[in-house]
Design a protein around this motif. Structure first.
Motif: not given
Lengths: 114, 114
Positions: A61-79
């Protein structure tokens, strides 16, 4: 020097919704970025690692994104579930060749209400 | 498989006294790390062993801190003499030789200097 900012100290959401946590860094792009979970009185537990050349990584249920342009990571927990309540830490490597010295953000305390 | 263990779980000492913390890594993990979290701050790297050698000790606060890893197995972190600002939670972590980024943390030792 590298600084990490996690979007908020605490996040409170309803069970079943998707929790989204943010990690921003200020300096060089790390070779990889990690997310850890920490429960009270315990050490951090490794969850996911995403490399600089990867845009997204999933695990159950975990998803991580990595945007080196924005210098940002998002961490999602669904349900999301009450058992997901914990502090979540973002961590980066220091950019050295050994890549084993990591620095941590201060964490976001996530609470999932039933 | 046993995880990383740390001893003691709590220690309360007076300023000027000496304290020794112990960490037993996961068997087969050549990499051993010490971290510290002081009140209200993020977890900070102290040092890194590869087997019995200090790979990186750039995070050690001052010469009152001495870490050893004789024989490349368990490690000790001695604080002598302890000061009030040394209070915090000391974490130990270990990782496999080929997966140094995936660190397994112990439960930590809570040190209180009064």
């Amino acid at each position: 020097s590298q600084k990490i900012e996690q979007n908020s100290e605490a996040l409170n959401i309803q069970e079943g919704k998707t929790a989204t946590l943010t990690c921003n860094y200020t300096n060089y792009s790390p070779a990889y970025l990690q997310w850890y979970r920490q429960d009270p009185g315990r050490g951090p537990v490794f969850l996911l690692l995403i490399r600089e050349n990867e845009k997204e990584k999933r695990k159950e249920r975990l998803k991580v994104t990595f945007d080196t342009t924005l210098k940002q990571s998002l961490f999602h927990i669904t349900a999301s579930q009450p058992a997901d309540s914990a502090t979540y830490l973002c961590a980066l490597d220091q950019g050295y060749s050994s890549a084993s010295k990591i620095i941590f953000g201060s964490g976001t305390r996530l609470s999932i209400r039933p | 498989e046993a995880g990383v263990t740390q001893f003691p779980s709590h220690s309360v000492i007076e300023k000027g006294q000496t304290v020794t913390l112990r960490c037993d890594p996961i068997s087969g993990h050549d990499n051993l790390y010490w971290y510290r979290r002081v009140m209200g701050k993020e977890i900070k790297f102290l040092l890194h062993f590869v087997k019995e050698s200090k790979q990186d000790e750039s995070g050690m606060p001052n010469n009152r801190f001495l870490a050893e890893r004789t024989g490349g197995t368990y490690s000790t972190l001695k604080v002598q003499p302890a000061e009030l600002e040394d209070s915090g939670v000391y974490f130990c972590a270990s990782s496999q030789p080929t997966r140094s980024y995936e660190q397994y943390f112990g439960p930590g030792t809570r040190l209180t200097v009064t």
